[in-house]
Design an enzyme around this catalytic site. Sequence first.
Site, mmCIF file in Angstrom:
data_model
loop_
_atom_site.group_PDB
_atom_site.id
_atom_site.type_symbol
_atom_site.label_atom_id
_atom_site.label_comp_id
_atom_site.label_asym_id
_atom_site.label_seq_id
_atom_site.Cartn_x
_atom_site.Cartn_y
_atom_site.Cartn_z
ATOM 1 N N LYS A 182 -9.645 -1.000 4.851
ATOM 2 C CA LYS A 182 -9.366 -0.184 6.032
ATOM 3 C C LYS A 182 -8.689 1.087 5.545
ATOM 4 O O LYS A 182 -7.511 1.089 5.205
ATOM 5 C CB LYS A 182 -8.448 -0.903 7.024
ATOM 6 C CG LYS A 182 -8.343 -0.144 8.365
ATOM 7 C CD LYS A 182 -7.100 -0.491 9.147
ATOM 8 C CE LYS A 182 -5.896 0.255 8.634
ATOM 9 N NZ LYS A 182 -6.008 1.742 8.766
ATOM 10 N N GLU A 259 2.954 -1.898 -1.841
ATOM 11 C CA GLU A 259 3.531 -0.699 -2.468
ATOM 12 C C GLU A 259 4.040 0.158 -1.332
ATOM 13 O O GLU A 259 3.272 0.793 -0.620
ATOM 14 C CB GLU A 259 2.470 0.012 -3.308
ATOM 15 C CG GLU A 259 3.044 1.053 -4.242
ATOM 16 C CD GLU A 259 2.990 2.449 -3.652
ATOM 17 O OE1 GLU A 259 4.054 2.923 -3.162
ATOM 18 O OE2 GLU A 259 1.922 3.055 -3.659
ATOM 19 N N CYS A 293 4.595 8.772 -2.622
ATOM 20 C CA CYS A 293 5.687 7.803 -2.638
ATOM 21 C C CYS A 293 6.532 7.944 -3.886
ATOM 22 O O CYS A 293 7.695 7.534 -3.907
ATOM 23 C CB CYS A 293 5.128 6.390 -2.527
ATOM 24 S SG CYS A 293 3.877 6.019 -3.765
ATOM 25 N N GLU A 390 12.659 9.216 3.103
ATOM 26 C CA GLU A 390 11.577 9.818 2.338
ATOM 27 C C GLU A 390 11.073 11.057 3.074
ATOM 28 O O GLU A 390 10.662 10.974 4.228
ATOM 29 C CB GLU A 390 10.458 8.793 2.181
ATOM 30 C CG GLU A 390 9.472 9.096 1.104
ATOM 31 C CD GLU A 390 8.541 7.918 0.833
ATOM 32 O OE1 GLU A 390 8.024 7.821 -0.284
ATOM 33 O OE2 GLU A 390 8.343 7.099 1.749
#
Length: 489
Positions: A182, A259, A293, A390
Amino acid sequence: MTDRRALLDHVPTGIWLSNTSVPAASGKTFPVIDPATGDVLVEVADGGVEDAMAAVAEAAEAGPKWAATPPRERAEILRAAFEEVQRRSADFALLMTLEMGKILPESVGEVNYGAEFLRWFSEEAVRIGGRTTTAPAGNGDILVIKQPIGPSYAITPWNFPLAMGTRKIGPALAAGCPMIVKPAEDTPLTMLLLAKVFADVGLPPGVLTVVPTGTGSAAQSAAVMADRRVRKVSFTGSTGVGSLLIKQSADQVLSTSMELGGNAPFIVFDDADLGKAIEGAMAAKIRNGGEACTAANRFLVQNGIRPAFTAALTERLSTMTVGPGYDDTSELGPLINAKQLDRVAALVDEAVEAGATVQTGGTRLDGPGFFYPPTLLTDVPDHCRIRDEEIFGPVVVIVGFDTEDEAVAAANDTDYGLASYFYTNDLNRTKRVAARLEYGMVGVNRGVISDPAAPFGGVKHSGLGVEGGVTGIEEYLDTKYIALTPDDA
Protein backbone atom coordinates in the site's frame (compact mmCIF):
# COMPACT_ATOMS: atom_id res chain seq x y z
CA MET A 1 14.92 14.46 -20.30
CA THR A 2 11.94 12.12 -20.39
CA ASP A 3 8.78 13.83 -21.63
CA ARG A 4 6.51 14.40 -18.62
CA ARG A 5 3.18 13.81 -20.30
CA ALA A 6 4.39 10.73 -22.15
CA LEU A 7 5.76 9.32 -18.90
CA LEU A 8 2.52 9.90 -17.00
CA ASP A 9 0.53 8.32 -19.80
CA HIS A 10 2.74 5.23 -19.56
CA VAL A 11 2.58 4.70 -15.78
CA PRO A 12 -0.14 2.32 -14.49
CA THR A 13 -2.84 4.12 -12.50
CA GLY A 14 -5.01 1.21 -11.40
CA ILE A 15 -4.90 -1.47 -8.74
CA TRP A 16 -2.03 -3.81 -9.61
CA LEU A 17 -3.44 -7.34 -9.57
CA SER A 18 -2.33 -10.39 -11.60
CA ASN A 19 0.41 -8.24 -13.17
CA THR A 20 -2.24 -5.98 -14.66
CA SER A 21 -3.55 -2.49 -13.89
CA VAL A 22 -7.29 -2.67 -13.16
CA PRO A 23 -9.87 -0.16 -11.87
CA ALA A 24 -10.85 -0.11 -8.21
CA ALA A 25 -13.86 -2.27 -7.42
CA SER A 26 -15.73 0.91 -6.47
CA GLY A 27 -14.70 2.68 -9.66
CA LYS A 28 -13.42 5.59 -7.56
CA THR A 29 -10.19 7.49 -8.17
CA PHE A 30 -8.15 10.09 -6.31
CA PRO A 31 -5.79 12.80 -7.60
CA VAL A 32 -2.00 12.78 -7.43
CA ILE A 33 -0.76 16.36 -7.02
CA ASP A 34 2.39 18.06 -8.27
CA PRO A 35 3.66 19.77 -5.07
CA ALA A 36 5.50 22.38 -7.12
CA THR A 37 2.29 23.73 -8.64
CA GLY A 38 -0.66 22.21 -6.80
CA ASP A 39 -1.94 20.87 -10.12
CA VAL A 40 -3.31 17.36 -10.63
CA LEU A 41 -0.86 15.05 -12.40
CA VAL A 42 -3.18 12.06 -12.87
CA GLU A 43 -6.08 10.26 -11.23
CA VAL A 44 -5.28 6.92 -9.57
CA ALA A 45 -7.60 4.06 -8.61
CA ASP A 46 -8.87 4.49 -5.05
CA GLY A 47 -8.53 1.00 -3.66
CA GLY A 48 -10.83 -0.24 -0.93
CA VAL A 49 -11.20 -3.29 1.26
CA GLU A 50 -12.51 -5.40 -1.63
CA ASP A 51 -9.40 -4.62 -3.69
CA ALA A 52 -7.14 -5.33 -0.74
CA MET A 53 -8.80 -8.68 -0.14
CA ALA A 54 -8.30 -9.55 -3.80
CA ALA A 55 -4.60 -8.81 -3.34
CA VAL A 56 -4.46 -11.01 -0.23
CA ALA A 57 -6.14 -13.85 -2.12
CA GLU A 58 -3.61 -13.56 -4.95
CA ALA A 59 -0.70 -13.50 -2.51
CA ALA A 60 -2.00 -16.54 -0.67
CA GLU A 61 -2.41 -18.47 -3.91
CA ALA A 62 0.97 -17.44 -5.34
CA GLY A 63 2.87 -17.86 -2.07
CA PRO A 64 3.53 -21.64 -1.97
CA LYS A 65 4.78 -21.79 -5.55
CA TRP A 66 6.97 -18.71 -5.07
CA ALA A 67 8.40 -20.15 -1.84
CA ALA A 68 9.24 -23.36 -3.73
CA THR A 69 10.91 -21.45 -6.58
CA PRO A 70 14.66 -22.14 -6.47
CA PRO A 71 16.57 -19.31 -4.77
CA ARG A 72 18.65 -18.79 -7.88
CA GLU A 73 15.52 -18.15 -9.96
CA ARG A 74 14.20 -15.67 -7.39
CA ALA A 75 17.61 -14.02 -7.41
CA GLU A 76 17.66 -13.70 -11.18
CA ILE A 77 14.28 -11.94 -11.22
CA LEU A 78 15.45 -9.47 -8.58
CA ARG A 79 18.65 -8.89 -10.51
CA ALA A 80 16.71 -8.34 -13.73
CA ALA A 81 14.45 -5.85 -11.94
CA PHE A 82 17.54 -4.02 -10.67
CA GLU A 83 18.90 -3.73 -14.19
CA GLU A 84 15.55 -2.58 -15.60
CA VAL A 85 15.14 0.11 -12.92
CA GLN A 86 18.64 1.34 -13.73
CA ARG A 87 17.86 1.31 -17.43
CA ARG A 88 14.77 3.42 -16.75
CA SER A 89 16.51 5.66 -14.26
CA ALA A 90 15.41 8.86 -16.01
CA ASP A 91 11.75 7.79 -15.92
CA PHE A 92 11.82 6.85 -12.24
CA ALA A 93 13.71 10.00 -11.27
CA LEU A 94 11.34 12.35 -13.09
CA LEU A 95 8.30 10.51 -11.76
CA MET A 96 9.50 10.88 -8.16
CA THR A 97 10.23 14.56 -8.68
CA LEU A 98 6.79 15.11 -10.19
CA GLU A 99 4.82 13.42 -7.40
CA MET A 100 7.08 14.08 -4.39
CA GLY A 101 8.87 17.33 -5.28
CA LYS A 102 12.55 16.61 -4.54
CA ILE A 103 15.10 18.07 -6.92
CA LEU A 104 15.95 15.86 -9.88
CA PRO A 105 19.59 15.09 -8.90
CA GLU A 106 18.32 13.73 -5.58
CA SER A 107 15.72 11.64 -7.38
CA VAL A 108 18.48 10.18 -9.53
CA GLY A 109 20.35 9.40 -6.33
CA GLU A 110 17.30 7.64 -4.94
CA VAL A 111 16.98 5.52 -8.07
CA ASN A 112 20.55 4.29 -7.57
CA TYR A 113 20.01 3.74 -3.84
CA GLY A 114 16.61 2.11 -4.22
CA ALA A 115 17.69 -0.17 -7.07
CA GLU A 116 20.64 -1.37 -5.01
CA PHE A 117 18.28 -3.10 -2.56
CA LEU A 118 17.11 -5.28 -5.44
CA ARG A 119 20.67 -6.21 -6.36
CA TRP A 120 21.73 -6.69 -2.72
CA PHE A 121 18.86 -9.02 -1.91
CA SER A 122 19.22 -10.88 -5.19
CA GLU A 123 22.60 -11.89 -3.80
CA GLU A 124 21.16 -12.73 -0.37
CA ALA A 125 18.46 -15.00 -1.83
CA VAL A 126 21.01 -17.75 -2.50
CA ARG A 127 22.61 -17.40 0.93
CA ILE A 128 19.63 -18.35 3.08
CA GLY A 129 21.00 -21.08 5.29
CA GLY A 130 20.55 -23.01 8.49
CA ARG A 131 22.76 -25.17 10.66
CA THR A 132 23.18 -28.69 11.92
CA THR A 133 24.70 -29.50 15.30
CA THR A 134 24.92 -32.53 17.53
CA ALA A 135 22.65 -32.35 20.55
CA PRO A 136 24.76 -31.82 23.70
CA ALA A 137 23.30 -34.99 25.22
CA GLY A 138 24.45 -36.98 22.20
CA ASN A 139 20.96 -38.28 21.50
CA GLY A 140 20.55 -36.90 18.00
CA ASP A 141 21.12 -33.92 15.75
CA ILE A 142 19.67 -30.43 15.88
CA LEU A 143 18.69 -29.24 12.41
CA VAL A 144 17.70 -25.58 12.00
CA ILE A 145 16.27 -24.34 8.70
CA LYS A 146 14.87 -21.03 7.45
CA GLN A 147 11.54 -20.82 5.64
CA PRO A 148 9.54 -17.91 4.12
CA ILE A 149 7.29 -16.27 6.68
CA GLY A 150 4.46 -16.01 4.16
CA PRO A 151 2.30 -13.28 2.59
CA SER A 152 3.55 -9.88 3.71
CA TYR A 153 1.99 -6.44 3.79
CA ALA A 154 4.10 -3.33 3.24
CA ILE A 155 2.95 0.23 3.93
CA THR A 156 5.37 2.69 2.36
CA PRO A 157 5.83 6.45 2.93
CA TRP A 158 5.85 9.31 0.46
CA ASN A 159 9.30 10.75 1.13
CA PHE A 160 11.30 8.02 -0.66
CA PRO A 161 8.73 6.54 -3.06
CA LEU A 162 11.10 4.00 -4.63
CA ALA A 163 13.66 3.13 -1.97
CA MET A 164 11.20 2.55 0.85
CA GLY A 165 9.47 0.05 -1.41
CA THR A 166 12.53 -1.80 -2.66
CA ARG A 167 13.93 -1.99 0.89
CA LYS A 168 10.87 -4.13 1.78
CA ILE A 169 10.11 -5.85 -1.53
CA GLY A 170 13.71 -6.94 -2.09
CA PRO A 171 14.11 -9.09 1.03
CA ALA A 172 10.52 -10.37 0.92
CA LEU A 173 10.82 -11.68 -2.63
CA ALA A 174 14.33 -12.99 -2.00
CA ALA A 175 13.06 -14.95 1.00
CA GLY A 176 10.19 -16.43 -0.98
CA CYS A 177 7.35 -14.26 0.35
CA PRO A 178 4.67 -12.61 -1.80
CA MET A 179 4.20 -8.93 -1.03
CA ILE A 180 1.14 -6.66 -0.96
CA VAL A 181 2.08 -2.97 -1.05
CA LYS A 182 0.00 0.00 0.00
CA PRO A 183 1.92 3.07 -1.21
CA ALA A 184 1.45 6.51 0.29
CA GLU A 185 -1.50 8.49 -1.04
CA ASP A 186 0.76 11.34 -2.19
CA THR A 187 3.16 9.14 -4.18
CA PRO A 188 1.60 5.97 -5.60
CA LEU A 189 2.95 6.31 -9.14
CA THR A 190 6.54 5.25 -8.51
CA MET A 191 5.43 2.01 -6.83
CA LEU A 192 2.99 1.23 -9.64
CA LEU A 193 5.75 1.71 -12.20
CA LEU A 194 8.02 -0.57 -10.16
CA ALA A 195 5.32 -3.26 -10.13
CA LYS A 196 5.14 -3.05 -13.93
CA VAL A 197 8.92 -3.43 -14.11
CA PHE A 198 8.72 -6.62 -12.05
CA ALA A 199 6.01 -7.98 -14.35
CA ASP A 200 8.11 -7.10 -17.39
CA VAL A 201 11.09 -9.11 -16.08
CA GLY A 202 9.02 -12.21 -15.36
CA LEU A 203 7.79 -12.05 -11.77
CA PRO A 204 4.81 -14.44 -11.55
CA PRO A 205 1.34 -12.90 -11.08
CA GLY A 206 0.25 -12.44 -7.48
CA VAL A 207 3.76 -12.31 -6.02
CA LEU A 208 3.69 -8.50 -5.99
CA THR A 209 0.42 -6.57 -5.80
CA VAL A 210 -0.09 -2.84 -5.23
CA VAL A 211 -3.27 -1.32 -3.82
CA PRO A 212 -3.17 2.50 -3.79
CA THR A 213 -5.83 4.28 -1.78
CA GLY A 214 -6.69 7.88 -1.18
CA THR A 215 -9.55 7.60 1.29
CA GLY A 216 -9.57 4.14 2.81
CA SER A 217 -6.08 3.62 4.14
CA ALA A 218 -7.05 2.74 7.71
CA ALA A 219 -9.87 0.40 6.68
CA GLN A 220 -7.70 -1.32 4.09
CA SER A 221 -4.82 -1.93 6.48
CA ALA A 222 -7.11 -3.17 9.24
CA ALA A 223 -8.76 -5.65 6.88
CA VAL A 224 -5.48 -6.97 5.50
CA MET A 225 -3.94 -7.39 8.94
CA ALA A 226 -7.04 -9.16 10.25
CA ASP A 227 -6.78 -11.81 7.53
CA ARG A 228 -5.15 -14.97 8.90
CA ARG A 229 -3.41 -15.64 5.56
CA VAL A 230 -1.19 -12.57 6.09
CA ARG A 231 1.80 -13.20 8.36
CA LYS A 232 3.91 -10.05 8.24
CA VAL A 233 3.48 -6.27 8.22
CA SER A 234 6.27 -3.81 7.49
CA PHE A 235 5.64 -0.10 7.93
CA THR A 236 7.67 3.08 7.50
CA GLY A 237 6.07 6.23 8.85
CA SER A 238 5.10 8.07 12.00
CA THR A 239 5.37 6.59 15.47
CA GLY A 240 1.69 7.29 16.11
CA VAL A 241 0.53 5.23 13.14
CA GLY A 242 3.15 2.57 13.83
CA SER A 243 1.92 2.17 17.39
CA LEU A 244 -1.63 1.68 16.11
CA LEU A 245 -0.48 -0.92 13.59
CA ILE A 246 1.41 -2.82 16.28
CA LYS A 247 -1.77 -2.98 18.35
CA GLN A 248 -3.77 -4.19 15.34
CA SER A 249 -1.11 -6.76 14.49
CA ALA A 250 -1.48 -8.36 17.92
CA ASP A 251 -4.82 -10.02 17.07
CA GLN A 252 -3.17 -12.23 14.43
CA VAL A 253 0.25 -12.22 16.20
CA LEU A 254 1.87 -10.85 13.04
CA SER A 255 5.57 -10.38 12.64
CA THR A 256 6.16 -6.63 12.51
CA SER A 257 8.92 -4.39 11.19
CA MET A 258 8.45 -0.75 12.14
CA GLU A 259 10.70 2.08 10.95
CA LEU A 260 9.17 5.02 12.74
CA GLY A 261 9.85 8.65 13.64
CA GLY A 262 13.15 10.28 14.47
CA ASN A 263 14.57 13.29 16.27
CA ALA A 264 18.15 13.13 15.07
CA PRO A 265 20.81 15.16 16.88
CA PHE A 266 23.71 16.64 14.90
CA ILE A 267 26.55 17.34 17.34
CA VAL A 268 29.52 19.50 16.40
CA PHE A 269 32.44 19.57 18.83
CA ASP A 270 34.98 22.39 18.99
CA ASP A 271 37.70 20.22 17.44
CA ALA A 272 35.63 19.37 14.36
CA ASP A 273 36.67 20.36 10.84
CA LEU A 274 34.32 23.31 10.22
CA GLY A 275 34.15 22.87 6.45
CA LYS A 276 33.31 19.17 6.69
CA ALA A 277 30.77 19.83 9.42
CA ILE A 278 28.98 22.38 7.22
CA GLU A 279 28.89 19.99 4.28
CA GLY A 280 27.60 17.25 6.55
CA ALA A 281 24.95 19.56 7.96
CA MET A 282 23.69 20.43 4.49
CA ALA A 283 23.45 16.73 3.61
CA ALA A 284 21.83 15.70 6.88
CA LYS A 285 19.31 18.55 6.89
CA ILE A 286 18.61 19.74 3.35
CA ARG A 287 18.82 16.47 1.39
CA ASN A 288 15.28 15.49 0.40
CA GLY A 289 14.11 18.91 1.58
CA GLY A 290 14.55 17.80 5.18
CA GLU A 291 11.69 15.34 4.68
CA ALA A 292 13.51 12.26 5.92
CA CYS A 293 13.31 10.25 9.12
CA THR A 294 17.10 10.41 9.28
CA ALA A 295 17.23 14.20 8.78
CA ALA A 296 19.11 16.14 11.45
CA ASN A 297 16.50 17.72 13.70
CA ARG A 298 18.55 19.35 16.49
CA PHE A 299 21.96 20.92 15.91
CA LEU A 300 23.95 20.81 19.13
CA VAL A 301 27.08 22.92 18.60
CA GLN A 302 29.85 23.40 21.15
CA ASN A 303 30.06 27.06 22.07
CA GLY A 304 33.66 27.52 20.94
CA ILE A 305 32.78 26.77 17.33
CA ARG A 306 29.12 27.78 17.40
CA PRO A 307 29.46 31.39 16.07
CA ALA A 308 31.56 30.29 13.09
CA PHE A 309 29.33 27.30 12.37
CA THR A 310 26.17 29.39 12.57
CA ALA A 311 27.53 32.09 10.28
CA ALA A 312 28.80 29.62 7.68
CA LEU A 313 25.60 27.55 7.62
CA THR A 314 23.43 30.67 7.48
CA GLU A 315 25.35 31.85 4.42
CA ARG A 316 24.93 28.49 2.69
CA LEU A 317 21.20 28.34 3.37
CA SER A 318 20.49 31.95 2.45
CA THR A 319 21.96 31.57 -1.04
CA MET A 320 20.04 28.43 -2.04
CA THR A 321 17.71 28.55 -5.03
CA VAL A 322 14.20 27.30 -4.24
CA GLY A 323 12.01 26.09 -7.08
CA PRO A 324 10.37 23.11 -8.81
CA GLY A 325 12.47 19.98 -8.53
CA TYR A 326 12.48 19.49 -12.29
CA ASP A 327 14.08 22.92 -12.90
CA ASP A 328 17.84 22.61 -13.44
CA THR A 329 18.59 25.65 -11.26
CA SER A 330 16.64 24.47 -8.22
CA GLU A 331 18.58 23.41 -5.12
CA LEU A 332 15.53 22.86 -2.94
CA GLY A 333 12.08 21.73 -4.03
CA PRO A 334 8.67 22.05 -2.40
CA LEU A 335 7.31 20.25 0.63
CA ILE A 336 5.00 17.35 -0.10
CA ASN A 337 1.62 19.04 0.44
CA ALA A 338 -0.23 21.96 1.97
CA LYS A 339 -0.66 20.17 5.30
CA GLN A 340 3.08 19.70 5.72
CA LEU A 341 3.74 23.30 4.65
CA ASP A 342 1.30 24.54 7.29
CA ARG A 343 2.92 22.35 9.94
CA VAL A 344 6.49 23.52 9.24
CA ALA A 345 5.40 27.15 9.14
CA ALA A 346 3.53 26.73 12.44
CA LEU A 347 6.57 25.19 14.16
CA VAL A 348 8.75 28.11 13.08
CA ASP A 349 6.15 30.73 14.00
CA GLU A 350 5.68 29.22 17.47
CA ALA A 351 9.43 29.22 18.08
CA VAL A 352 9.76 32.85 16.99
CA GLU A 353 6.88 33.87 19.23
CA ALA A 354 8.67 32.10 22.10
CA GLY A 355 11.85 34.13 21.52
CA ALA A 356 13.81 32.35 18.77
CA THR A 357 15.91 34.44 16.39
CA VAL A 358 15.58 33.93 12.62
CA GLN A 359 18.99 34.06 10.94
CA THR A 360 17.58 33.33 7.48
CA GLY A 361 14.24 32.28 5.99
CA GLY A 362 11.32 31.88 8.35
CA THR A 363 8.45 33.03 6.13
CA ARG A 364 6.38 31.32 3.45
CA LEU A 365 7.22 31.98 -0.17
CA ASP A 366 4.73 33.59 -2.55
CA GLY A 367 3.33 31.78 -5.55
CA PRO A 368 1.86 28.35 -6.26
CA GLY A 369 3.15 25.13 -4.77
CA PHE A 370 4.16 24.13 -1.26
CA PHE A 371 7.49 25.89 -0.88
CA TYR A 372 9.22 26.84 2.37
CA PRO A 373 12.61 28.55 2.36
CA PRO A 374 15.78 27.18 3.99
CA THR A 375 15.54 28.51 7.55
CA LEU A 376 17.95 28.76 10.47
CA LEU A 377 16.86 29.54 14.02
CA THR A 378 18.95 30.32 17.08
CA ASP A 379 18.02 31.15 20.70
CA VAL A 380 15.19 28.60 20.60
CA PRO A 381 13.88 28.09 24.15
CA ASP A 382 13.80 24.66 25.76
CA HIS A 383 10.75 22.50 25.05
CA CYS A 384 9.58 24.41 22.01
CA ARG A 385 7.80 21.95 19.75
CA ILE A 386 10.39 22.52 17.04
CA ARG A 387 13.06 21.06 19.33
CA ASP A 388 10.96 18.13 20.53
CA GLU A 389 9.16 17.05 17.35
CA GLU A 390 10.33 15.84 13.96
CA ILE A 391 10.31 18.91 11.70
CA PHE A 392 10.32 17.21 8.28
CA GLY A 393 11.30 20.41 6.51
CA PRO A 394 14.35 22.57 5.66
CA VAL A 395 14.63 24.20 9.10
CA VAL A 396 17.82 24.22 11.17
CA VAL A 397 17.65 24.76 14.95
CA ILE A 398 21.03 25.48 16.59
CA VAL A 399 21.55 25.06 20.33
CA GLY A 400 24.85 25.58 22.12
CA PHE A 401 26.56 23.38 24.71
CA ASP A 402 29.75 23.43 26.78
CA THR A 403 30.74 19.86 27.68
CA GLU A 404 30.64 16.43 26.07
CA ASP A 405 28.39 15.12 28.82
CA GLU A 406 25.98 17.98 28.22
CA ALA A 407 25.86 17.22 24.49
CA VAL A 408 25.23 13.51 24.97
CA ALA A 409 22.55 14.15 27.58
CA ALA A 410 20.77 16.60 25.29
CA ALA A 411 21.02 14.22 22.32
CA ASN A 412 19.50 11.37 24.32
CA ASP A 413 16.75 13.52 25.85
CA THR A 414 14.05 12.22 23.50
CA ASP A 415 11.78 9.22 23.11
CA TYR A 416 13.23 8.60 19.65
CA GLY A 417 16.38 6.76 18.65
CA LEU A 418 16.77 6.35 14.90
CA ALA A 419 19.72 8.31 13.46
CA SER A 420 22.35 10.54 15.06
CA TYR A 421 25.42 12.41 13.86
CA PHE A 422 28.49 13.98 15.39
CA TYR A 423 31.65 15.69 14.20
CA THR A 424 35.00 15.49 15.99
CA ASN A 425 38.66 14.84 15.19
CA ASP A 426 39.30 13.13 18.55
CA LEU A 427 39.42 9.33 18.16
CA ASN A 428 38.84 8.64 21.85
CA ARG A 429 35.83 10.96 21.86
CA THR A 430 34.52 9.19 18.76
CA LYS A 431 34.49 5.85 20.58
CA ARG A 432 33.00 7.32 23.76
CA VAL A 433 30.21 9.31 22.15
CA ALA A 434 29.25 6.64 19.61
CA ALA A 435 28.83 4.13 22.44
CA ARG A 436 26.77 6.51 24.59
CA LEU A 437 24.32 7.74 21.97
CA GLU A 438 20.99 5.90 22.33
CA TYR A 439 20.36 5.48 18.61
CA GLY A 440 20.21 2.61 16.17
CA MET A 441 22.49 4.42 13.72
CA VAL A 442 25.39 6.81 14.31
CA GLY A 443 27.16 8.85 11.65
CA VAL A 444 30.69 9.98 12.53
CA ASN A 445 31.95 12.91 10.46
CA ARG A 446 29.38 12.21 7.77
CA GLY A 447 25.88 13.49 7.09
CA VAL A 448 24.49 10.57 5.07
CA ILE A 449 24.56 7.11 6.62
CA SER A 450 22.01 4.95 4.76
CA ASP A 451 23.51 2.02 2.85
CA PRO A 452 21.73 -1.06 1.44
CA ALA A 453 24.56 -3.19 2.83
CA ALA A 454 24.05 -1.87 6.38
CA PRO A 455 21.25 -2.54 8.88
CA PHE A 456 18.74 0.32 9.04
CA GLY A 457 16.62 0.65 12.16
CA GLY A 458 16.09 2.46 15.43
CA VAL A 459 15.52 1.94 19.13
CA LYS A 460 12.97 3.25 21.63
CA HIS A 461 10.00 4.89 19.85
CA SER A 462 11.79 4.78 16.50
CA GLY A 463 10.80 1.26 15.73
CA LEU A 464 11.28 -2.49 15.76
CA GLY A 465 13.48 -4.64 13.55
CA VAL A 466 15.95 -3.67 10.85
CA GLU A 467 15.93 -3.36 7.08
CA GLY A 468 18.85 -3.77 4.71
CA GLY A 469 22.18 -5.48 5.28
CA VAL A 470 22.70 -9.16 5.90
CA THR A 471 20.04 -9.12 8.61
CA GLY A 472 17.31 -7.56 6.47
CA ILE A 473 16.17 -10.83 4.93
CA GLU A 474 15.76 -12.40 8.38
CA GLU A 475 12.64 -10.27 8.88
CA TYR A 476 10.92 -12.42 6.24
CA LEU A 477 12.09 -15.83 7.43
CA ASP A 478 10.80 -18.20 10.10
CA THR A 479 13.22 -20.41 11.99
CA LYS A 480 12.27 -24.09 12.19
CA TYR A 481 13.94 -26.62 14.48
CA ILE A 482 13.92 -30.28 13.42
CA ALA A 483 14.98 -32.86 16.01
CA LEU A 484 16.71 -35.85 14.43
CA THR A 485 17.23 -39.09 16.35
CA PRO A 486 20.45 -41.06 15.84
CA ASP A 487 18.62 -43.48 13.53
CA ASP A 488 17.32 -40.56 11.41
CA ALA A 489 20.69 -38.81 11.21
